[in-house]
Enzyme design. Structure first.
Site, short mmCIF file in Angstrom:
data_model
loop_
_atom_site.label_atom_id
_atom_site.label_comp_id
_atom_site.label_asym_id
_atom_site.label_seq_id
_atom_site.Cartn_x
_atom_site.Cartn_y
_atom_site.Cartn_z
N HIS A 162 -33.73 2.37 -1.57
CA HIS A 162 -32.99 2.26 -0.68
C HIS A 162 -33.12 0.86 -0.05
O HIS A 162 -32.26 1.09 1.48
CB HIS A 162 -33.51 3.43 0.48
CG HIS A 162 -34.08 4.51 0.35
ND1 HIS A 162 -32.82 5.68 -0.05
CD2 HIS A 162 -35.27 4.98 -0.91
CE1 HIS A 162 -33.65 6.82 -0.65
NE2 HIS A 162 -35.12 6.13 -0.53
N SER A 283 -16.74 -23.73 0.93
CA SER A 283 -15.34 -23.21 2.07
C SER A 283 -15.12 -24.54 1.86
O SER A 283 -15.24 -25.86 2.72
CB SER A 283 -16.49 -22.12 3.11
OG SER A 283 -15.48 -22.30 3.40
N LYS A 289 -20.81 -24.30 3.62
CA LYS A 289 -20.96 -22.53 2.47
C LYS A 289 -21.60 -22.96 1.48
O LYS A 289 -20.79 -24.32 1.13
CB LYS A 289 -19.78 -21.81 2.97
CG LYS A 289 -19.68 -21.06 4.32
CD LYS A 289 -21.04 -20.04 4.31
CE LYS A 289 -20.90 -19.41 3.59
NZ LYS A 289 -19.19 -17.63 3.98
N GLU A 296 -19.90 -12.47 -7.39
CA GLU A 296 -18.81 -11.89 -6.95
C GLU A 296 -17.53 -11.56 -7.11
O GLU A 296 -16.89 -10.65 -7.69
CB GLU A 296 -18.10 -12.27 -5.59
CG GLU A 296 -19.76 -12.77 -4.51
CD GLU A 296 -19.16 -13.41 -3.11
OE1 GLU A 296 -18.29 -13.17 -2.39
OE2 GLU A 296 -19.02 -14.82 -3.58
#
Ligand code: ARG
Length: 464
Positions: A162, A283, A289, A296
């Site tokens: 979980h 970024s 970043k 992704e």
């Protein structure tokens, strides 16, 4: 050369009007199926050899045409053939180009054959090759997994259920879970190959042909395992594509789950791993970043492969036997699936070399969140308490410790005794992180000995 009809199309004989330009564009599949040129030529060469053997054409004619097809192949590879919607698909382009290099005898190539069995053959030749490449790529990825597991054999991390810290596990054990998934993916592709490896040529349009074909011979020339048994099925069947994309979807879902973990682990909240600069991007606005774009994108591309599966399923549903033009739409989802799976596997294999494991951080994370609660219950069982009672005591211990702002191993012996007087000093040694790992020695569990054996076995399996 004989004119083929008012429309000058290879099928133009019965037509008196020319095809509407928009329809021509709409009907054409050349932009997509041109990638089948090599398979198409391979299939035609085998067909010619068989026809010569059966005296359907002369050996001399076959030789001229086979040589001509070789030239056509070179022309395609040198970009010397202009693809155009008016020639519809790759089959017609090749036949047309063959006419230009070999003359009118090229009109004999299509004897005893239809584009319906031809396309079925082409896709099967293509997919056999691609399946093998994919299997090899997946084996390469398994090797990357094993390499990382071996290098980090003793690294301990929190295992989750979980997405809550559950029990400590070896990081190598976690990686080997992916090894098992990929192993099943490979098995699925290997099994699917048995059904791809069937030679459909000779089914012709749907009913077989009046020519005395030797399909066994064609099958042998093309190194197929068997010939298809039913001509209608041969031109109607796209199960092998549905099956392939199903397996690809499952495999991509495995990659996607891995992606999700890599993304989480590389966040500052986890900081379990650091992906090297060469496999991350920045970024354009936030200078700090470093984004896990590769992971992704793999996760995102899973969506298109599953979409391709929906596409082929929906395409095939309700199609009457035998060939229907709808089936021309099978290639885009198939090719996209092959391309996507190949690049994702490749990129992950390489990315794995570029991941640094932050083992201290992983170990630290095991110290908080009561990952030893199950082991406290096991301890009480070892002292004679029934597991359900032991579970209740450990639960109370967690509630008490939470209240005190402590972890279980930070409770004093008096506090422990207050909870249950079976607890003695040896509890502290029992609930250490390392002991929790080593005690999980049931087959398939996370103990060091087990995982080492699993890694060794995997290395044997892959011959590394
Ligand atoms: N381009 C077609 C396809 O991909 C080839 C078969 C066409 N057959 C036909 N009868 N129009 O499905």
């Amino acid at each position: 050369m004989e004119k083929t009809g008012g429309n000058e199309k290879l099928w133009g004989g019965r037509f008196t009007q020319t095809t509407d330009e928009l329809v021509e564009k709409f009907n054409a599949s050349i932009d997509v199926d041109k990638r089948l040129y090599a398979s198409d030529i391979e299939g035609s060469i085998a067909h010619l050899k068989m026809m010569a053997k059966k005296s359907i054409i002369t050996q001399k004619e076959a030789d001229v045409l086979i040589k001509g097809l070789g030239k056509v192949k070179t022309k395609i590879e040198n970009n010397e053939i202009e693809f155009s919607a008016s020639l519809e698909d790759i089959h017609m382009h090749i036949e047309d180009a063959l006419g230009k290099v070999a003359g009118d005898v090229a009109r004999k190539l299509h004897t005893g054959r239809s584009r319906n069995d031809q396309i079925a053959l082409d896709v099967r030749i293509y997919l056999k090759k691609e399946s093998r490449i994919i299997i090899d790529l997946l084996i390469g990825f398994q090797k990357a997994l094993i390499k990382m597991a071996k290098k980090n054999l003793k690294v301990i991390m929190p295992g989750y259920t979980h997405l809550q810290r559950a029990q400590p596990v070896l990081f190598s054990h976690h990686l080997m879970a992916y090894y098992e998934m990929i192993k099943r993916d490979i098995q699925r592709f290997e099994d699917c190959l048995k059904r791809i490896d069937v030679m459909p040529l000779g089914a012709a349009a749907l009913a077989g042909t009046t020519y005395p074909l030797d399909r066994e011979f064609t099958k042998d020339v093309l190194s197929f395992a068997k010939v298809s048994d039913n001509s209608i099925d041969s031109v109607s069947d796209r199960d092998f594509i549905m099956e392939f994309i199903s397996h690809a979807s499952i495999c991509m879902i495995h990659f996607s789950r891995l992606s999700e973990e890599l993304i989480l682990w590389s966040s500052s909240e986890f900081s379990f791993i650091t992906i090297s600069d060469s496999f991350t991007t920045g970024s354009s606005i936030m200078p700090q970043k470093k984004n896990p774009d590769v992971a992704e994108l793999v996760r995102g591309k899973t969506g298109r492969v599953v979409g391709n599966l929906m596409c082929i399923f929906t395409l095939m549903k309700s199609l009457p036997l035998a060939y229907n033009k709808d089936m021309q739409e099978d290639k885009e989802p198939l090719f996209d699936t092959v391309d996507t799976l190949k690049i994702c596997t490749d990129v992950y294999t390489r990315m794995f070399e570029n991941i640094q494991i932050n083992k201290d951080r992983m170990y630290e994370a095991c110290k908080q969140g009561f990952l030893n609660a199950t082991d406290l219950a096991d301890y009480l069982v070892s002292k004679g308490l029934a597991f359900r009672h032991a579970h209740a005591v450990a639960g109370r211990a967690v509630a008490y410790a939470l209240n005190q702002g402590k972890e279980l191993n930070e409770l004093s012996i008096d506090e422990f005794k207050e909870l249950n007087d079976l607890i003695t000093e040896d509890v502290y040694a029992f609930i250490t992180i390392d002991k929790m790992i080593s005690r999980r020695a049931s087959y398939g569990g996370t103990s060091f000995t087990n995982v080492k054996q699993a890694v060794d076995k995997a290395m044997m399996e892959l011959g590394v």
